[in-house]
Write a protein that holds these residues in place. Structure first.
Motif, PDB file in Angstrom:
ATOM      1  N   MET A 104     -71.607   2.056  18.964  1.00 18.14           N
ATOM      2  CA  MET A 104     -71.620   2.454  20.457  1.00 18.14           C
ATOM      3  C   MET A 104     -72.666   3.331  20.714  1.00 18.14           C
ATOM      4  SD  MET A 104     -69.289   1.224  22.080  1.00 18.14           S
ATOM      5  CE  MET A 104     -68.736   2.316  23.376  1.00 18.14           C
ATOM      6  N   TRP A 105     -73.806   3.548  19.817  1.00 21.60           N
ATOM      7  CA  TRP A 105     -74.849   4.534  20.025  1.00 21.60           C
ATOM      8  C   TRP A 105     -75.735   3.719  21.161  1.00 21.60           C
ATOM      9  CZ3 TRP A 105     -80.218   3.433  19.648  1.00 21.60           C
ATOM     10  CH2 TRP A 105     -80.968   4.824  19.335  1.00 21.60           C
ATOM     11  N   PRO A 106     -76.304   4.643  22.244  1.00 23.52           N
ATOM     12  CA  PRO A 106     -76.381   6.186  21.964  1.00 23.52           C
ATOM     13  C   PRO A 106     -75.216   6.758  22.858  1.00 23.52           C
ATOM     14  CG  PRO A 106     -77.856   5.234  23.586  1.00 23.52           C
ATOM     15  CD  PRO A 106     -77.636   3.998  23.089  1.00 23.52           C
ATOM     16  N   THR A 107     -74.237   6.108  23.116  1.00 25.05           N
ATOM     17  CA  THR A 107     -73.058   6.668  23.977  1.00 25.05           C
ATOM     18  C   THR A 107     -72.434   7.457  23.050  1.00 25.05           C
ATOM     19  OG1 THR A 107     -73.077   4.748  25.299  1.00 25.05           O
ATOM     20  CG2 THR A 107     -71.229   6.370  25.499  1.00 25.05           C
ATOM     21  N   TYR A 108     -71.988   7.093  21.887  1.00 22.50           N
ATOM     22  CA  TYR A 108     -71.521   7.966  20.929  1.00 22.50           C
ATOM     23  C   TYR A 108     -72.128   7.710  19.500  1.00 22.50           C
ATOM     24  CZ  TYR A 108     -67.535   7.260  24.055  1.00 22.50           C
ATOM     25  OH  TYR A 108     -66.785   7.423  25.222  1.00 22.50           O
ATOM     26  N   TYR A 109     -72.200   8.737  18.599  1.00 24.13           N
ATOM     27  CA  TYR A 109     -72.898   8.551  17.485  1.00 24.13           C
ATOM     28  C   TYR A 109     -72.146   8.364  16.413  1.00 24.13           C
ATOM     29  CZ  TYR A 109     -77.444  10.192  19.666  1.00 24.13           C
ATOM     30  OH  TYR A 109     -78.569  10.168  20.273  1.00 24.13           O
ATOM     31  N   VAL A 121     -60.060   2.126  22.683  1.00 22.89           N
ATOM     32  CA  VAL A 121     -59.712   2.125  21.382  1.00 22.89           C
ATOM     33  C   VAL A 121     -58.346   1.139  21.001  1.00 22.89           C
ATOM     34  CG1 VAL A 121     -58.874   3.880  19.567  1.00 22.89           C
ATOM     35  CG2 VAL A 121     -60.576   4.482  21.482  1.00 22.89           C
ATOM     36  N   PHE A 122     -58.558   0.501  19.845  1.00 22.93           N
ATOM     37  CA  PHE A 122     -57.669  -0.442  19.480  1.00 22.93           C
ATOM     38  C   PHE A 122     -57.220  -0.592  18.013  1.00 22.93           C
ATOM     39  CE2 PHE A 122     -61.715  -2.356  20.043  1.00 22.93           C
ATOM     40  CZ  PHE A 122     -61.717  -3.011  18.926  1.00 22.93           C
ATOM     41  N   ILE A 141     -63.370   1.826  18.099  1.00 20.01           N
ATOM     42  CA  ILE A 141     -63.651   2.059  19.570  1.00 20.01           C
ATOM     43  C   ILE A 141     -64.822   1.194  19.966  1.00 20.01           C
ATOM     44  CG2 ILE A 141     -65.218   3.826  18.704  1.00 20.01           C
ATOM     45  CD1 ILE A 141     -64.337   5.337  21.371  1.00 20.01           C
ATOM     46  N   LYS A 142     -64.765   0.430  21.045  1.00 19.91           N
ATOM     47  CA  LYS A 142     -65.865  -0.492  21.698  1.00 19.91           C
ATOM     48  C   LYS A 142     -65.691  -0.010  23.204  1.00 19.91           C
ATOM     49  CE  LYS A 142     -66.883  -2.440  17.676  1.00 19.91           C
ATOM     50  NZ  LYS A 142     -67.895  -2.247  17.020  1.00 19.91           N
ATOM     51  N   ARG A 143     -66.455  -0.830  23.774  1.00 20.39           N
ATOM     52  CA  ARG A 143     -66.213  -0.807  25.363  1.00 20.39           C
ATOM     53  C   ARG A 143     -65.511  -1.818  25.775  1.00 20.39           C
ATOM     54  NH1 ARG A 143     -68.113   3.020  28.415  1.00 20.39           N
ATOM     55  NH2 ARG A 143     -69.816   3.567  27.196  1.00 20.39           N
ATOM     56  N   LEU A 144     -64.699  -1.863  26.922  1.00 28.44           N
ATOM     57  CA  LEU A 144     -64.061  -2.935  27.485  1.00 28.44           C
ATOM     58  C   LEU A 144     -65.083  -3.909  28.214  1.00 28.44           C
ATOM     59  CD1 LEU A 144     -61.476  -4.853  27.761  1.00 28.44           C
ATOM     60  CD2 LEU A 144     -60.596  -3.139  29.472  1.00 28.44           C
ATOM     61  N   ARG A 171     -57.991   5.393  25.502  1.00 29.30           N
ATOM     62  CA  ARG A 171     -59.071   5.642  26.102  1.00 29.30           C
ATOM     63  C   ARG A 171     -59.550   6.959  25.483  1.00 29.30           C
ATOM     64  NH1 ARG A 171     -59.547   8.532  30.707  1.00 29.30           N
ATOM     65  NH2 ARG A 171     -57.576   9.054  31.560  1.00 29.30           N
ATOM     66  N   PRO A 172     -60.902   7.088  24.905  1.00 26.91           N
ATOM     67  CA  PRO A 172     -61.580   8.249  24.702  1.00 26.91           C
ATOM     68  C   PRO A 172     -61.487   9.170  25.890  1.00 26.91           C
ATOM     69  CG  PRO A 172     -63.387   6.769  25.134  1.00 26.91           C
ATOM     70  CD  PRO A 172     -62.068   5.898  25.092  1.00 26.91           C
ATOM     71  N   LEU A 173     -61.110  10.497  25.368  1.00 23.33           N
ATOM     72  CA  LEU A 173     -61.101  11.517  26.703  1.00 23.33           C
ATOM     73  C   LEU A 173     -62.360  12.730  26.542  1.00 23.33           C
ATOM     74  CD1 LEU A 173     -57.548  12.649  26.738  1.00 23.33           C
ATOM     75  CD2 LEU A 173     -58.701  11.557  28.465  1.00 23.33           C
TER      76      LEU A 173
END
Length: 451
Positions: free
Chosen positions: A139-144, A321-322, A345-348, A435-437
């Protein structure tokens, strides 16, 4: 004419102040004693309900009588002295009849406290908010995810307070391999030119079981090993950077050695599953020197909202998140062939009924460039560190894919380095976790609400 003395007036004022303070003190003492009395009555009622079937008739009668007597004194608003006397009489009965309820040892009280705390925490994790750690850089660079900060031999690495501060702020853990002898350094690589690691079982914080990968270096015939988390995928870069200056130079050297017939396949007992190649890294070390040294920086840790998706459907563009245990695919198998049971964790990017297509670098949903997240737009124009979407497997070039009922399609923002639904297929709706908060650690510029 002499002025009258004012000492008597001061004395009367002093007595008045003392009287007021004394009255306040008495009222305060009585209030505290009443609160104390209420606590003792509550404890006595608890002993009565928990243990009355185990008390003798005399014990039960004595407990009931002393409890009622204190309760009556409370209702009569008796003074602190009378309340104290009744509490002491009740406390004596409770010592004889309380069993495990009273008196409690410090051990029992601590166990009860931690048990209740654990139940509360488990309830919060299960139904409301759960902490989650980003392991990889899909998920980089959104999440590291986990990343290595290299300190090649001959360079200085943080020590002392600076190292402690980095551990606290970024979760930086020092990793290094020390040369057992002097001589040229070799490393084990697979046929894919990636470092060959052997799966091992380890522990996080010396307690929790964790999948690890063990890498082997060889100096003068003597092996030196290093275990790293199985989800850490930055080690190849660190080794190639340390010994060759980068990946491109390593592959060039690999080809030269291979063409010269200096690389042979072999097997290592207890090592990686499959053939390996012992590759010289082109440098020598002295015994006791670091072969490689770096800080392993923790991945982003965030809170996941586990409540919302019980009431509303996930939306395209949201972090997603799944669970993975019901995704039936060879890509969801571990090194031993078992099903990977974890949280991803990915993006839907696709909901039931959607049609997806990649015309690199753009991801299309229902015939239009996908919208719903800034990451979509950034990937579409390859903005900054976003490299765009790439065609792979289920979304190969020219392929269109429909999302079936009760399924979702998830992709990483780092499309070129993301094992996602393009490889292992759809996410069952029943396995959606939340979902991430909020990114709560490490303390970097990404700290704050999740994107």
């Amino acid at each position: 004419m002499a002025t009258p003395p004012i000492v008597p007036e001061v004395s009367r004022l002093t007595r008045l102040v003392k009287a007021v303070l004394g009255w306040v003190g008495i009222r305060d003492a009585e209030q505290k004693m009443r609160e104390n009395g209420a606590n003792w009555i509550e404890l006595a009622d608890k002993v009565w309900h928990y243990r009355r079937d185990r008390l003798t008739a005399a014990e039960a009668g004595d407990l009931k009588a002393r409890t009622d007597h204190l309760r009556q004194r409370m209702e009569e608003r008796a003074d602190a002295a009378k309340l104290k006397l009744s509490i002491e009489e009740l406390e004596g009965v409770l010592r004889r009849t309380g069993g495990a309820v009273y008196p409690k040892s410090a051990v029992v009280e601590n166990v009860e406290f931690f048990l209740v705390a654990a139940i509360v925490i488990l309830g919060i994790r299960t139904y409301f908010v759960q902490p989650f750690k980003i392991p990889t850089n899909s998920m980089w660079p959104t999440y590291y995810g986990m990343k290595g900060e290299n300190y090649p031999p001959g360079t200085e690495a943080p020590t002392g307070l600076k190292r402690i501060a980095r551990l606290a702020a970024f979760g930086a853990q020092r990793k290094e391999v020390i040369a057992p002898r002097s001589g040229e350094v070799f490393a084990l690589f697979g046929l894919d030119r990636r470092l060959a690691g052997a799966p091992r079982q380890g522990r996080n914080w010396l307690i929790f079981p964790a999948a690890m990968t063990e890498y082997t270096f060889i100096v003068d015939g003597q092996p030196a090993t290093l275990r790293l988390p199985a989800d850490f995928h930055d080690f190849d870069r660190l080794v190639m950077e340390t010994y060759f200056g980068g990946e491109q130079a390593f592959h060039a050297q690999f080809q030269r050695l291979q063409a010269a017939g200096k690389l042979e396949e072999s097997y290592v007992r207890g090592g990686p599953t499959g053939p390996v190649i012992q590759v010289p890294l082109g440098k020598t070390v002295k015994a006791g020197d670091p072969i490689i040294r770096f800080d392993l920086l923790t991945g982003d840790q965030l809170f996941v909202d586990r409540m919302s998706y019980h009431f509303v459907q996930p939306k395209v563009g949201q972090g997603f998140v799944f669970r993975t245990e019901h995704i039936n695919s060879p890509y969801m198998r571990d090194a031993a062939g078992g099903q990977i049971e974890s949280y991803y964790i990915k993006r839907l990017v696709g909901t039931p009924g959607d049609t997806l297509e990649i015309r690199s670098p753009v991801l299309y949903r229902n015939g239009q460039p996908i919208t719903g997240s800034p990451a979509f737009a950034a990937n579409a124009i390859r903005e900054g560190k976003y490299a765009g979407y790439t065609n792979q497997h289920l979304l190969a070039a020219g392929e269109k894919l429909g999302v079936p009922p009760s399924k979702y399609f998830a992709m990483g923002d780092n499309s070129g380095n993301s094992a996602d639904s393009r490889y292992w297929g759809f996410v069952p709706a029943k396995d959606v976790a939340g979902r991430p908060l909020f990114i709560y650690y490490p303390f970097t510029r990404r700290w704050g609400p999740a994107r």
